[in-house]
Write a protein that holds these residues in place. Structure first.
Motif, PDB file in Angstrom:
ATOM      1  N   GLY A 162       3.462  14.184   3.033  1.00 11.21           N
ATOM      2  CA  GLY A 162       3.506  14.060   4.488  1.00 11.21           C
ATOM      3  C   GLY A 162       2.865  12.767   4.969  1.00 11.21           C
ATOM      4  O   GLY A 162       3.381  12.101   5.873  1.00 11.21           O
ATOM      5  N   LEU A 163       1.759  12.395   4.360  1.00  7.21           N
ATOM      6  CA  LEU A 163       1.081  11.155   4.713  1.00  7.21           C
ATOM      7  C   LEU A 163       1.956   9.942   4.400  1.00  7.21           C
ATOM      8  O   LEU A 163       2.058   9.007   5.206  1.00  7.21           O
ATOM      9  CB  LEU A 163      -0.246  11.069   3.954  1.00  7.21           C
ATOM     10  N   ARG A 171      -2.412  22.795 -12.595  1.00  6.09           N
ATOM     11  CA  ARG A 171      -3.404  21.718 -12.673  1.00  6.09           C
ATOM     12  C   ARG A 171      -3.520  20.928 -11.362  1.00  6.09           C
ATOM     13  O   ARG A 171      -4.588  20.423 -11.040  1.00  6.09           O
ATOM     14  CB  ARG A 171      -3.022  20.780 -13.810  1.00  6.09           C
ATOM     15  N   VAL A 172      -2.429  20.817 -10.607  1.00  6.86           N
ATOM     16  CA  VAL A 172      -2.419  20.053  -9.355  1.00  6.86           C
ATOM     17  C   VAL A 172      -2.161  21.021  -8.202  1.00  6.86           C
ATOM     18  O   VAL A 172      -1.167  21.748  -8.225  1.00  6.86           O
ATOM     19  CB  VAL A 172      -1.315  18.971  -9.385  1.00  6.86           C
ATOM     20  N   PRO A 173      -3.031  21.043  -7.193  1.00  3.12           N
ATOM     21  CA  PRO A 173      -2.792  21.954  -6.069  1.00  3.12           C
ATOM     22  C   PRO A 173      -1.590  21.512  -5.245  1.00  3.12           C
ATOM     23  O   PRO A 173      -1.451  20.337  -4.907  1.00  3.12           O
ATOM     24  CB  PRO A 173      -4.082  21.867  -5.257  1.00  3.12           C
ATOM     25  N   LYS A 174      -0.721  22.465  -4.948  1.00  2.00           N
ATOM     26  CA  LYS A 174       0.507  22.134  -4.206  1.00  2.00           C
ATOM     27  C   LYS A 174       0.187  21.663  -2.799  1.00  2.00           C
ATOM     28  O   LYS A 174       0.902  20.828  -2.257  1.00  2.00           O
ATOM     29  CB  LYS A 174       1.471  23.296  -4.193  1.00  2.00           C
ATOM     30  N   ALA A 175      -0.883  22.152  -2.201  1.00  2.47           N
ATOM     31  CA  ALA A 175      -1.236  21.721  -0.848  1.00  2.47           C
ATOM     32  C   ALA A 175      -1.573  20.231  -0.819  1.00  2.47           C
ATOM     33  O   ALA A 175      -1.214  19.526   0.130  1.00  2.47           O
ATOM     34  CB  ALA A 175      -2.408  22.544  -0.331  1.00  2.47           C
ATOM     35  N   ALA A 176      -2.227  19.754  -1.860  1.00  8.95           N
ATOM     36  CA  ALA A 176      -2.551  18.324  -1.923  1.00  8.95           C
ATOM     37  C   ALA A 176      -1.286  17.488  -2.070  1.00  8.95           C
ATOM     38  O   ALA A 176      -1.159  16.436  -1.437  1.00  8.95           O
ATOM     39  CB  ALA A 176      -3.494  18.061  -3.091  1.00  8.95           C
ATOM     40  N   LEU A 177      -0.348  17.947  -2.883  1.00 12.52           N
ATOM     41  CA  LEU A 177       0.910  17.218  -3.037  1.00 12.52           C
ATOM     42  C   LEU A 177       1.688  17.176  -1.729  1.00 12.52           C
ATOM     43  O   LEU A 177       2.224  16.130  -1.343  1.00 12.52           O
ATOM     44  CB  LEU A 177       1.777  17.864  -4.113  1.00 12.52           C
ATOM     45  N   ILE A 225       0.845  -1.211   0.000  1.00  9.14           N
ATOM     46  CA  ILE A 225       0.000   0.000   0.000  1.00  9.14           C
ATOM     47  C   ILE A 225       0.874   1.252   0.000  1.00  9.14           C
ATOM     48  O   ILE A 225       0.591   2.212  -0.725  1.00  9.14           O
ATOM     49  CB  ILE A 225      -0.971  -0.019   1.200  1.00  9.14           C
ATOM     50  N   VAL A 226       1.948   1.244   0.794  1.00  5.62           N
ATOM     51  CA  VAL A 226       2.873   2.383   0.789  1.00  5.62           C
ATOM     52  C   VAL A 226       3.505   2.523  -0.598  1.00  5.62           C
ATOM     53  O   VAL A 226       3.642   3.632  -1.128  1.00  5.62           O
ATOM     54  CB  VAL A 226       3.949   2.237   1.890  1.00  5.62           C
ATOM     55  N   GLY A 227       3.867   1.410  -1.223  1.00  2.00           N
ATOM     56  CA  GLY A 227       4.431   1.444  -2.574  1.00  2.00           C
ATOM     57  C   GLY A 227       3.450   2.004  -3.591  1.00  2.00           C
ATOM     58  O   GLY A 227       3.830   2.787  -4.470  1.00  2.00           O
ATOM     59  N   MET A 228       2.176   1.608  -3.481  1.00  2.00           N
ATOM     60  CA  MET A 228       1.161   2.156  -4.392  1.00  2.00           C
ATOM     61  C   MET A 228       0.974   3.649  -4.163  1.00  2.00           C
ATOM     62  O   MET A 228       0.796   4.409  -5.117  1.00  2.00           O
ATOM     63  CB  MET A 228      -0.161   1.419  -4.209  1.00  2.00           C
ATOM     64  N   GLY A 229       1.006   4.068  -2.892  1.00  2.00           N
ATOM     65  CA  GLY A 229       0.906   5.497  -2.595  1.00  2.00           C
ATOM     66  C   GLY A 229       2.064   6.272  -3.197  1.00  2.00           C
ATOM     67  O   GLY A 229       1.884   7.357  -3.747  1.00  2.00           O
ATOM     68  N   MET A 230       3.269   5.693  -3.118  1.00  2.00           N
ATOM     69  CA  MET A 230       4.437   6.343  -3.721  1.00  2.00           C
ATOM     70  C   MET A 230       4.291   6.439  -5.234  1.00  2.00           C
ATOM     71  O   MET A 230       4.660   7.454  -5.835  1.00  2.00           O
ATOM     72  CB  MET A 230       5.704   5.565  -3.373  1.00  2.00           C
ATOM     73  N   LEU A 231       3.754   5.402  -5.840  1.00  2.00           N
ATOM     74  CA  LEU A 231       3.560   5.418  -7.290  1.00  2.00           C
ATOM     75  C   LEU A 231       2.528   6.463  -7.706  1.00  2.00           C
ATOM     76  O   LEU A 231       2.738   7.210  -8.678  1.00  2.00           O
ATOM     77  CB  LEU A 231       3.133   4.027  -7.762  1.00  2.00           C
ATOM     78  N   TYR A 280      14.153   7.715   2.365  1.00  2.00           N
ATOM     79  CA  TYR A 280      12.936   8.253   1.758  1.00  2.00           C
ATOM     80  C   TYR A 280      12.342   9.362   2.631  1.00  2.00           C
ATOM     81  O   TYR A 280      11.965  10.419   2.130  1.00  2.00           O
ATOM     82  CB  TYR A 280      11.910   7.133   1.552  1.00  2.00           C
ATOM     83  N   VAL A 281      12.269   9.109   3.932  1.00  2.00           N
ATOM     84  CA  VAL A 281      11.692  10.105   4.839  1.00  2.00           C
ATOM     85  C   VAL A 281      12.574  11.351   4.894  1.00  2.00           C
ATOM     86  O   VAL A 281      12.074  12.477   4.832  1.00  2.00           O
ATOM     87  CB  VAL A 281      11.487   9.501   6.246  1.00  2.00           C
ATOM     88  N   ILE A 282      13.880  11.180   4.988  1.00  2.00           N
ATOM     89  CA  ILE A 282      14.797  12.317   5.057  1.00  2.00           C
ATOM     90  C   ILE A 282      14.770  13.122   3.755  1.00  2.00           C
ATOM     91  O   ILE A 282      14.796  14.352   3.774  1.00  2.00           O
ATOM     92  CB  ILE A 282      16.236  11.842   5.378  1.00  2.00           C
ATOM     93  N   SER A 283      14.681  12.447   2.622  1.00  2.00           N
ATOM     94  CA  SER A 283      14.703  13.153   1.336  1.00  2.00           C
ATOM     95  C   SER A 283      13.383  13.850   1.024  1.00  2.00           C
ATOM     96  O   SER A 283      13.306  14.619   0.066  1.00  2.00           O
ATOM     97  CB  SER A 283      15.041  12.183   0.202  1.00  2.00           C
ATOM     98  N   SER A 284      12.366  13.612   1.820  1.00  2.00           N
ATOM     99  CA  SER A 284      11.088  14.260   1.538  1.00  2.00           C
ATOM    100  C   SER A 284      11.124  15.760   1.808  1.00  2.00           C
ATOM    101  O   SER A 284      10.371  16.514   1.197  1.00  2.00           O
ATOM    102  CB  SER A 284       9.972  13.609   2.354  1.00  2.00           C
TER     103      SER A 284
END
Length: 153
Positions: free
Chosen positions: A84-85, A73-79, A52-58, A114-118
């Motif tokens: 963060g999630l 086209r994509v709101p930055k707040a949603a990204l 599920i985490v992998g699908m979320g990343m994809l 992954y967490v640090i690079s976010s």
């Protein structure tokens, strides 16, 4: 029409920097999806949580690709909220498995990096969304002296 294209061009070029993090995010997501059942974690024996985490990343990688092509086209707040999630779920996987030493160290390092690079990725998303937008102070500086006097009364 030419004016709008010229205004939009700097924002699009700033968002192009997000293509590489999006590709890396997609690679990590695909890796986690394909190898989730082989990790043999105690709390996640069949690998559903990792998948599920992998699908979320994809999905996040695809959203970043759309954002890099067309930022409005994509709101930055949603990204930023989605990133963060994903980081919270990655940290949860780290904490629940690190205490029992059930996660292989390369996978643990992958989640940790992954967490640090976010953080830099979130800064890049914010910078790409704000690139080319003028603030109230810069708009006031562009006005003539008589226009500024009229605004301030």
């Amino acid at each position: 029409r030419h004016c709008k294209l010229a205004e939009r061009q700097p924002m699009v070029s700033a968002a192009k920097n997000l293509a590489l993090p999006a590709a890396l995010e997609a690679c990590i997501g695909i890796y986690l999806i394909l190898r989730a059942h082989k990790f043999e974690l105690r709390h996640d024996e069949d690998g559903t949580g990792v998948a599920i985490v992998g699908m979320g990343m994809l999905i996040f990688a695809q959203s970043m690709m759309v954002f890099s092509a067309d930022p409005p086209r994509v709101p930055k707040a949603a990204l930023l909220a989605f990133k963060g999630l994903l980081c919270v779920f990655s940290l949860y996987a780290l904490v629940t498995t690190a205490s029992k030493r059930s996660m292989p160290w390369p996978l643990w390092c992958l989640f940790f990096v992954y967490v640090i690079s976010s953080v830099p990725v979130c800064f890049m998303i914010y910078a790409a969304a704000m690139h080319g937008k003028s603030t109230e102070k810069t708009r006031l500086n562009e006005l003539s002296v008589s226009e500024r006097a009229a605004i301030h009364g």
